[in-house]
Every structure is written in structure tokens, then in C-alpha cells.
Design a protein around this motif. Structure first.
Motif, PDB file in Angstrom:
ATOM      1  N   UNK A  45       1.009  -1.324   0.017  1.00  0.00           N
ATOM      2  CA  UNK A  45      -0.063  -0.024  -0.134  1.00  0.00           C
ATOM      3  C   UNK A  45       0.692   1.187  -0.125  1.00  0.00           C
ATOM      4  N   UNK A  46       2.116   1.290   0.812  1.00  0.00           N
ATOM      5  CA  UNK A  46       3.112   2.412   0.714  1.00  0.00           C
ATOM      6  C   UNK A  46       3.435   2.745  -0.682  1.00  0.00           C
ATOM      7  N   UNK A  47       3.655   1.660  -1.322  1.00  0.00           N
ATOM      8  CA  UNK A  47       4.207   1.682  -2.875  1.00  0.00           C
ATOM      9  C   UNK A  47       3.291   2.383  -3.633  1.00  0.00           C
ATOM     10  N   UNK A  48       1.996   1.922  -3.528  1.00  0.00           N
ATOM     11  CA  UNK A  48       0.718   2.767  -4.261  1.00  0.00           C
ATOM     12  C   UNK A  48       0.613   4.039  -3.786  1.00  0.00           C
ATOM     13  N   UNK A  49       0.484   4.255  -2.361  1.00  0.00           N
ATOM     14  CA  UNK A  49       0.627   5.500  -1.819  1.00  0.00           C
ATOM     15  C   UNK A  49       1.610   6.587  -2.545  1.00  0.00           C
ATOM     16  N   UNK A  50       2.839   6.193  -2.522  1.00  0.00           N
ATOM     17  CA  UNK A  50       3.967   6.946  -3.003  1.00  0.00           C
ATOM     18  C   UNK A  50       3.857   7.108  -4.376  1.00  0.00           C
ATOM     19  N   UNK A  51       3.523   6.261  -5.133  1.00  0.00           N
ATOM     20  CA  UNK A  51       3.279   6.438  -6.508  1.00  0.00           C
ATOM     21  C   UNK A  51       2.183   7.620  -6.891  1.00  0.00           C
ATOM     22  N   UNK A  52       1.126   7.337  -6.079  1.00  0.00           N
ATOM     23  CA  UNK A  52      -0.179   8.053  -6.269  1.00  0.00           C
ATOM     24  C   UNK A  52       0.313   9.855  -5.929  1.00  0.00           C
ATOM     25  N   UNK A  53       0.767   9.879  -4.696  1.00  0.00           N
ATOM     26  CA  UNK A  53       1.274  11.321  -4.230  1.00  0.00           C
ATOM     27  C   UNK A  53       2.325  11.835  -5.244  1.00  0.00           C
ATOM     28  N   UNK A  54       3.288  11.043  -5.634  1.00  0.00           N
ATOM     29  CA  UNK A  54       4.307  11.656  -6.533  1.00  0.00           C
ATOM     30  C   UNK A  54       3.739  12.072  -7.737  1.00  0.00           C
ATOM     31  N   UNK A  55       2.809  11.485  -8.466  1.00  0.00           N
ATOM     32  CA  UNK A  55       2.253  11.523  -9.460  1.00  0.00           C
ATOM     33  C   UNK A  55       1.264  12.848  -9.550  1.00  0.00           C
ATOM     34  N   UNK A  56       0.691  12.909  -8.350  1.00  0.00           N
ATOM     35  CA  UNK A  56      -0.227  14.350  -8.235  1.00  0.00           C
ATOM     36  C   UNK A  56       0.584  15.513  -8.112  1.00  0.00           C
TER      37      UNK A  56
END
Lengths: 191, 390
Positions: free
Chosen positions: A118-129
Motif C-alpha cells: 500500500x505504501x508503494x501505491x500511496x507513494x506512486x499516487x502522491x508523486x504523480x499528483x
């Protein structure tokens, strides 16, 4: 959720896929938070963390608050970064359960792997945004001449007062504007 | 023929589909000359309304030329007639149609039993608007089959451009009915939530009907700009308190008449009830986001009227019915009885009282339709109203 106002338009064009991911993470946050608040004992037992029920319920409150923030805000970016920070806290807390003779270390390992995912997904989402470069605002369209009244507003204002409102659309008589009736003038007594 | 076809959430494509055929003697086929994307199409695009199936043709704002007429429609229509097609399909013969309540026609919804389960009774069939309303193919296409065509049409004269007439199909009579539902007095303040296409038409209708003051509430700068051009005072709800400003503009008494031209997808980030709706909707515990209804009920002057042309689909939460009851508010709502108003509105267009084409901001070909859905939904490029030319 974004790009609907002057302020949010400054962020550029919407990335619907990332927005959908963010929304999904918000819903997940709320669901996880509800589970943590509803069943802290069961979770503590499964992870060999007896005595930590209060902490787990507290984390549940954090998850729900973050989830609401993601779903309700115009720009979910800071809230997703908040999730990343929360993931770090979760991993640190779980790591403490790996110490000593915890018979549920296997479950803790599985939980840590899930949180890491989930952390990987959160980091990806936050970075993309966060990566979305703020574009300069496109010039606002000028619609100040779009009156819709070929002869000007003065000519059209009240032009349809000839329209007879159908009986079934009329306001009840009792709800029409009340006008104070003129009180009859009493003749002043002659002096 | 080419048509805009719904394939799933935010997935609309310009596909090749079979040409429509006469299926019933009351049918007619029209060659579409202009059609438009409506705000309520966005509820389908985002899949907030249930009852869509992959392959459904979109669109309910359409006009064109009659190219084929069924045997039973021949007395009323002929090949070559120029017609605007109302979004409500009407039989013209049932009890409701005879009363002018065309949007609740009892006979044209061929899936009336589904609507009856959802709403208690059937409502009229609609073009391109879910299988709850009949599953009829819509008019964002090169050709359209018009069922019950002898009643479901508005004949329009040649010599007036499509752009001035097209909106007789929906948004102009919808904005008009919203204002008529208010039974406007010359002393009235009319507050209109939502300055999208229907809100813009409601503003002009309230002005035509002689309201003392019209106030428009939105946050999109271009929409507010267009609302001011139409004679409205504007409130940007991102920048100021709607309740405070409305009370200020009405000496603390509130507007007599309130119009909800927003409906089920209200955006009001930052308010507690909007957050509540977002969470409940995201977790599938509520279908609609009724922030505007709550605000209207709270701010409307006692004994005032709430007029609701905005589309709602299902179950709404935390409606302040105590305020509605104790303040004695009147609620008037419903889909638009299009043909009830169009003769009068056509005359007003011909007389130059109003030109509804002011609202068009984008005109494109049918193949650009899918992109325009996204641009319209995201309110990009100053987009307020899209007209498609097949």
C-alpha cells in the motif's frame, strides 16, 4: 474532485486515472479505519499485540480522518502524502511486534508486506499528483457580451409578463406577497 | 451511421451503428442537423444514473429534417419538415398528456414496469437516457428514430438558424419551467444555484418574467461572467458565504424563490455536509449529493418556493424537512413538460425577446464528441454548452 475553480485550474489538466486512484485510496482508508475501530481486539490478537488495542483504534481514527480528507478535498495531494506518513508509522509499529517471542510473527510479516504494498501505491499516487506542473492559467473566456437578449436587457426585462401562469403552477393565493391594506382615514374632528 | 455510444463509465465513443428503421406506424426518422451535450448527459458519463447498457446511443437535445414517416404519423408530419425533438417522448393521448403533464406520459416508457418499481409509477420515455426511461436510442447521431412522432415533435420554421432553435428540445423550456414554477411576482428575488446551461436559461426566463432581482450562484468564472451578462447578481461560493450574501441582498429576509439547477452532483468542497455526502456516496450509502437542496431550504424566505429542475436519481440524506415544513415552503419539481411551453417560447425567439444561442461555447463534429464530454465535465476551456454537427 479538482480543476473546478479558478484556484484548482492553476494546477493544469486533470489526470482522471490518478484522481480515481486517490479516491480509491480514500475509500480504502475509511474501510480500514472502521475495521480498526470496530475490532481492535481481534486485530491485536491476530498480530500478537495484546495491550495495544487503544493504539490500533487510534490509528483507525487517523485512517478515517485521512480518508475523509482525500474524498472531500479539492486537491487530495497533501492527504495522500499524509497516508504515506501513516504507512511509515504503521510499519514502525508492526516492526516492534517482530521483537521478542511473539508467536504471531508470521501474521506480522504478512501485515508488513501488505502495508509495504500500500505504501508503494500511496507513494506512486502522491508523486504523480505532485509532479503535475502547474500550467499558467489559460486566458479566461470573455462572455460578458453573451446577454441572450437581442434587443438589450431593458427591452426584455418583464417582456413575458403577458405570460399566463397555468393554474396548476400558480402559487396559492395565501402565499402571494402581502400588502398592508390602507387604513381608512378618519376625518379629523373640527376644532 | 455514426453515433456517440456509451460503453461504460467515462467511456463514450463515436461508433458506426446500424441506421434506424421505422418500427411502428407512429414512428418517423429524422436526419439530425444539430444536437447538443446536456448537463444531465454527464450523470450518464460519470455513471451516476443506473440503467445504462454498453452500446446505448447518447443524446436527447436534437433537431433535424424528417426523412421518413410512418403511416400513422403522416397527417402530422411529412418528409422535409424541420423539427426540434423534445427530450420527453409523448403519446399526446393519455390522461397526463391531456393535462399537459407530458414528462409523466403514461404510455411512452416501454420499460415502465422498471420505472414503476423505482418511483412508484412510470414516467415518460426519454431519448438516450437509461433503460429506466425506455432505453430509446438517443440523438447524438446522424439519424434518429422518433417514436410517437405524430406528437413528439416541435415544428419550426425555416429561416431561423439551428442554434436559436435547438434548445427548445430541453434546456430552454427546462429553465423556463423552473421560473414558471416560481410564479414570479414583480417584487421577487429569484436565487438560482448553478450557472450551467439550465441555470443560464433560468436566469433569462426569470428576467423575461419580470423578477425584481435575480441572483446566480456558482464558482466557475466563465459561467458567472455569462450569468452577469444575463442580468444576474453573482455569488462565487468558493469566495463568499452563500447564506450571508443572499440575506444581505434581501435585507435579511431571504429570496422568495429558489431554483436548484444543479441536482445530484453538487460540488461544495469545504462544507461539512458536502464532506458527509462525498463519504456516503463513495461508500455507496447515498446516491445523490443534495447540498443545494439543504441550502435552499435554509435560506428561502418563509412561504417561499423551491423550484427543482436539477436531476435527482435516488435517495437523499439529511434533508431539513423541519425547515421546509415550519417555513411553509412550496416545492415544485419534475422533468420538463417540453411541449407545454414550446409554442410560446418559439414566439418569443421569433419576436427577439431572447436568443438562446448565447449559451453555445463550442461547436464541433460528432467525431469530436467523446473529447468534448470530458472537456464539458471538467469545465475546461470555458466550456458551457457543446453543439455537435453530425
Amino acid at each position: 474532485m479538482r480543476y473546478e475553480t479558478e484556484r484548482t485550474r492553476r494546477r493544469g489538466h486533470a489526470d482522471t486515472a490518478t484522481d480515481t486512484l486517490a479516491r480509491g485510496l480514500g475509500i480504502f482508508s475509511i474501510a480500514l479505519g472502521i475495521a480498526e475501530i470496530a475490532a481492535p481486539r481481534a486485530l491485536a490478537r491476530a498480530l500478537g499485540m495484546k495491550g495495544q488495542e487503544g493504539l490500533i483504534a487510534g490509528y483507525g481514527v487517523r485512517e478515517i480522518a485521512t480518508g475523509i480528507g482525500i474524498l472531500a478535498s479539492k486537491d487530495p495531494t497533501p492527504w495522500i502524502w499524509g497516508r504515506v506518513a501513516g504507512d511509515g508509522l504503521d510499519l514502525a509499529t508492526l516492526a516492534t511486534a517482530l521483537e521478542g517471542r511473539n508467536p504471531k510473527k508470521g501474521n506480522v510479516g504478512i501485515a508488513m508486506a501488505a502495508v509495504a504494498g500500500m505504501t508503494a501505491l500511496d507513494v506512486y499516487c502522491a508523486q504523480t499528483l505532485s509532479r503535475e506542473t502547474p500550467h499558467p492559467l489559460p486566458p479566461m473566456q470573455d462572455y460578458s457580451d453573451r446577454t441572450g437578449y437581442p434587443g438589450g436587457i431593458e427591452q426584455s426585462h418583464g417582456a413575458a409578463r403577458d405570460f399566463e401562469v397555468p393554474r396548476d403552477f400558480r402559487a396559492p393565493e395565501a402565499m402571494r406577497p402581502y400588502t398592508q391594506p390602507q387604513t381608512p382615514q378618519r376625518p379629523m374632528p373640527s376644532m | 451511421m455514426k453515433a456517440l455510444v456509451w460503453h461504460g463509465t467515462t467511456d463514450i465513443r463515436c461508433d458506426s451503428v446500424p441506421d434506424p428503421q421505422i418500427e411502428h406506424p407512429r414512428d418517423a426518422i429524422i436526419k439530425v442537423t444539430s444536437c447538443a451535450i446536456c448537463g444531465s448527459d454527464l450523470h450518464l458519463y460519470d455513471h451516476f444514473m443506473p440503467g445504462m447498457k454498453s452500446g446505448d446511443i447518447m443524446g436527447h437535445e436534437t433537431m433535424g429534417e424528417v426523412v421518413e414517416v410512418g403511416a400513422e404519423s403522416k397527417g402530422k408530419l411529412k418528409v422535409g419538415d424541420r423539427v426540434v425533438i423534445p427530450f420527453t417522448i409523448i403519446c399526446g393521448e393519455c390522461d397526463q398528456c391531456k393535462r399537459g403533464n407530458f414528462s409523466v406520459c403514461e404510455r411512452t416508457n416501454r420499460n415502465g414496469h422498471i420505472a414503476a418499481k423505482a418511483f412508484g409509477h412510470t414516467t415518460a420515455g426519454l431519448f438516450g437516457y437509461t433503460h429506466l426511461t425506455g432505453g430509446y436510442p438517443g440523438g447524438q447521431a446522424e439519424y434518429l428514430r422518433v417514436p410517437f412522432a405524430d406528437a413528439t415533435h416541435i415544428k419550426v420554421p425555416n429561416g431561423i438558424p439551428d442554434e436559436k432553435l435547438l434548445f427548445l428540445s430541453d434546456i430552454f423550456p427546462t429553465g423556463w419551467q423552473a421560473a414558471v414554477q416560481c410564479d414570479i411576482e414583480p417584487t421577487d428575488t429569484v436565487a438560482i444555484w448553478g450557472a450551467g446551461p439550465v441555470g443560464q436559461m433560468a436566469i433569462r426566463s426569470a428576467i423575461l418574467l419580470g423578477a425584481k432581482q435575480v441572483i446566480a450562484i456558482d464558482r466557475v468564472p466563465e459561467r458567472l461572467d455569462m450569468a452577469r451578462a444575463g442580468g444576474a447578481i453573482t455569488i462565487n461560493f468558493d469566495e463568499e458565504s452563500v447564506i450571508e450574501r443572499l440575506n444581505e441582498l434581501t435585507n435579511g429576509k431571504g429570496p422568495e424563490k429558489c431554483i436548484d439547477a444543479v441536482g445530484m452532483e453538487a460540488h461544495a468542497a469545504g462544507t461539512v455536509d458536502a464532506m458527509y455526502d462525498r463519504v456516503k456516496q463513495a461508500t455507496m450509502m447515498e446516491t445523490d449529493r443534495p447540498h443545494v437542496l439543504r441550502e435552499m431550504a435554509y435560506v428561502c424566505r418563509p412561504a417561499g418556493t423551491l423550484s427543482i429542475p436539477g436531476v435527482y436519481g435516488g435517495l437523499l440524506d439529511k434533508i431539513p424537512f423541519g425547515a421546509i415544513m415550519n417555513k411553509g415552503l412550496t416545492i415544485r419539481t419534475g422533468q420538463t413538460h417540453v411541449n407545454r411551453w414550446t409554442d410560446d417560447l418559439l414566439r418569443r425567439i421569433e419576436e427577439g425577446q431572447i436568443d438562446p444561442s448565447f449559451v453555445i461555447t463550442h461547436t464541433v463534429g460528432l467525431n469530436e464528441g467523446p473529447d468534448m464530454y470530458k472537456i464539458f465535465r471538467d469545465k475546461q476551456d470555458g466550456c458551457i454548452k457543446v453543439v455537435l454537427k453530425p
